[in-house]
Design an enzyme around this catalytic site. Sequence first.
Site, PDB file in Angstrom:
ATOM      1  N   ARG A 103      12.542   6.763   8.250  1.00 10.89           N
ATOM      2  CA  ARG A 103      11.433   6.888   7.306  1.00 10.89           C
ATOM      3  C   ARG A 103      10.403   7.820   7.933  1.00 10.89           C
ATOM      4  NH1 ARG A 103       7.971   1.148   7.515  1.00 10.89           N
ATOM      5  NH2 ARG A 103       7.862   0.974   9.781  1.00 10.89           N
ATOM      6  N   ASN A 141       2.622   4.419   3.151  1.00  8.99           N
ATOM      7  CA  ASN A 141       2.690   3.218   3.987  1.00  8.99           C
ATOM      8  C   ASN A 141       2.498   3.610   5.447  1.00  8.99           C
ATOM      9  OD1 ASN A 141       3.579   0.180   4.133  1.00  8.99           O
ATOM     10  ND2 ASN A 141       4.673   1.215   5.781  1.00  8.99           N
ATOM     11  N   GLU A 142       1.434   3.106   6.038  1.00  2.67           N
ATOM     12  CA  GLU A 142       1.159   3.323   7.464  1.00  2.67           C
ATOM     13  C   GLU A 142       1.281   4.800   7.836  1.00  2.67           C
ATOM     14  OE1 GLU A 142       2.390  -1.030   9.279  1.00  2.67           O
ATOM     15  OE2 GLU A 142       3.843   0.611   9.445  1.00  2.67           O
ATOM     16  N   CYS A 156       2.744  23.699   9.765  1.00  2.00           N
ATOM     17  CA  CYS A 156       1.572  23.100  10.411  1.00  2.00           C
ATOM     18  C   CYS A 156       0.943  24.063  11.412  1.00  2.00           C
ATOM     19  CB  CYS A 156       1.970  21.799  11.096  1.00  2.00           C
ATOM     20  SG  CYS A 156       2.415  20.498   9.929  1.00  2.00           S
ATOM     21  N   GLU A 306      -0.657  -6.123   5.437  1.00  2.00           N
ATOM     22  CA  GLU A 306       0.476  -6.748   6.129  1.00  2.00           C
ATOM     23  C   GLU A 306      -0.089  -7.672   7.195  1.00  2.00           C
ATOM     24  OE1 GLU A 306       3.465  -4.149   7.677  1.00  2.00           O
ATOM     25  OE2 GLU A 306       3.486  -2.864   5.877  1.00  2.00           O
TER      26      GLU A 306
END
Length: 707
Positions: A103, A141-142, A156, A306
């Site tokens: 992920r 998420n995070e 970048c 969480e």
Amino acid sequence: MLYGVSYYPEHKTKEDLAWDIKLLKESGINTVRMGEFSWCRMEPEPGRYDFTWLDPVIEELGNAGIRTIVGTPTACPPAWMVEQWPDMLYQDNRGVRRPFGGRRHGCYNHEKFREDCAAIATAIGRHYGANPYIAGFQIDNELAQEGTGRCTCPTCQKKFQAWLERKYGDIHTFNRRSGAIFWSQEYTGFTQIHPPVNAIEPGAQTQIRDFYENPTVRLEFERFSSECQIEFQNIQADILKAHTSYPVTTNGTGLATNSIDYYKGFENLDRYAFDYYPNLRDAWVDSFPYAFGRGVKPGVPFWVLEFMSGGGHRFGGSGRLQPNPGALKQAVVQSFAQGAELILHFQFRSFPVGAEQLNYAIVDMDGIPRRRYYEMQETAALLKQLEPLAGAGFPSEVGILLNYDSHWALNIKPVNETEFTYLDFARKLYYNLECIGIHADVLSSDSRPADLAGYKALVLPASIILSEERARALKEYVASGGLLISTFLTSVKNEDNVGYTSPLPANMTEVFGVTVQEVEPVFETSRASLELHLDGQDLRPDASSDRMSVDGTVSDDARSSLLGENAVPGRGTIVTTDNAWSELLAGEAASLGVYTTTYKAGSAVISQHPYGAGSAVYIGTDLPDKDWRALFDHLLSPICQWKDEIPPHEGIQVVSRIRDNTRIYYLFNFSGQETTVSIPEGKTDILSGQQLEQKLTLKPNDFIVIG
């Protein structure tokens, strides 16, 4: 109070889904979080969105009084997207691309990836923005989790070069401000500047050992990367806000785990939210993250998206301990007491598949409810009883000032790797204040002066980077009557991560009445003893007081007089040792701490100085916990109106709230053993209405709310 779990209906068979929904309905919770890892189901092929698998779950839970927080699934780009945009893959500091199969494998600056993220956020916003069963939205998420916050890919790199050019204007200005002449590192154009070879990102691997890069370039890359993460997040935030009135946020990972400046990152979001996995087995549950949470968006309750649920297996490593019976309930109530509006356990039922298989959950893989489920059920019922207390305020009269520049700078160039980290030191100061009944807020050092003016004291831990502008604001705070307590490593470098060439603490010497004469790290083998003198000083601006000599030494006579005219020698004196870092001080300030051994004997290390209507304390070393408490008690107890009435007890955490000018105390027993606590006369157990004796016994993992 919103309370519940993370849940993943996309994993379930029809039978499992029906069983889980039955358990969720019977549990008493009122909130679930779903969808944040399901992009391949929400968009099975480019441009075709499908929510038919999620809609009936949201509706059935909603009809049972359980609302849903929907996550945008952008932490897990699907395989078809990676195939379509192969250059979107994240590249770490070693030049290694993350392949599909885990992920967080997308580059947050890749334009096509950003467009796809915006499109899925738009589809979610349109579909669920007005749904009555929705409680809010979580973006991604995070962000930056698992070493994905410092991409160095060609996209970048070019963006970083353009960012530097916009900031500095021309390369000659950059060369001058960064000290690029050192080691012949002057550039002739911004295209010559590359992302740093080595990274301070958690989990990053050193690419080249003993390769020391320009500190300005390294700090600027941290700032740039943090801003890019925030920019990526806000693309989705703006889209969702255009389609909904429900709260929009994302889940941070503690104060600085992923090196995103959360003070800036949550400005455009409706709640500060984070994930927290404290040890719940006979362990103190640190409240510093909660104080930080209150300070990111002052006056707005925070969310814990969480939260710890159980033990056994874990994502990686050696596993987690199971919580003691009662510890889940205790920890949830503690979070509520500290100001949480929402707490969601991760997760409801253990995964049998995937990278997080067998992980901790409320219910095990077999779906059979056991003690953790029934404890969650009890907790849900208890929170309903506590809801009337949710509006109580916090009696914070002291602020701890943090800044990410100092956090980053002290990771880029550590001062004592074995003994000191910036955030752990700030946490230590907070904890020792808490232990003497003084509850501090944790705030950005960039807070507006008007927002700091109401604090009776400010604590500035190791602010190695301090701009002239912030120094002026702190001077004004002291001159207006405030107490500034600053520690070693204050104002050593400017905002370019370049050392000041004026005496230290730069731009602040007149406030503290001292200059730093000499510095060094303190190791186990080089500790020196010192004395704290904590009696008999009057440091009002018009009061006379014994001062240290110009060279920082304090005579025996002066040392005795610091104890007060009628003091017995030795009374009010604490003998202790230094730790982590040492700074020798000289100037006109009064000495509160003096070295007594090694060549440092007679040199001042802690000082206090009147300035305008206030005073400033400079602490040139770290101290043992008990001595920090004594020093803080000496400095703050005379000025803090809302110090706890309950004396300190080992292992007992006290959370203080104010409602209608009346104190409410939450007491939590984290000691692992039965403990008797002394409380003021006339207190009542708020939950039972029972009048309490002045001696109160708490069992392990027990808590009580008194008023």
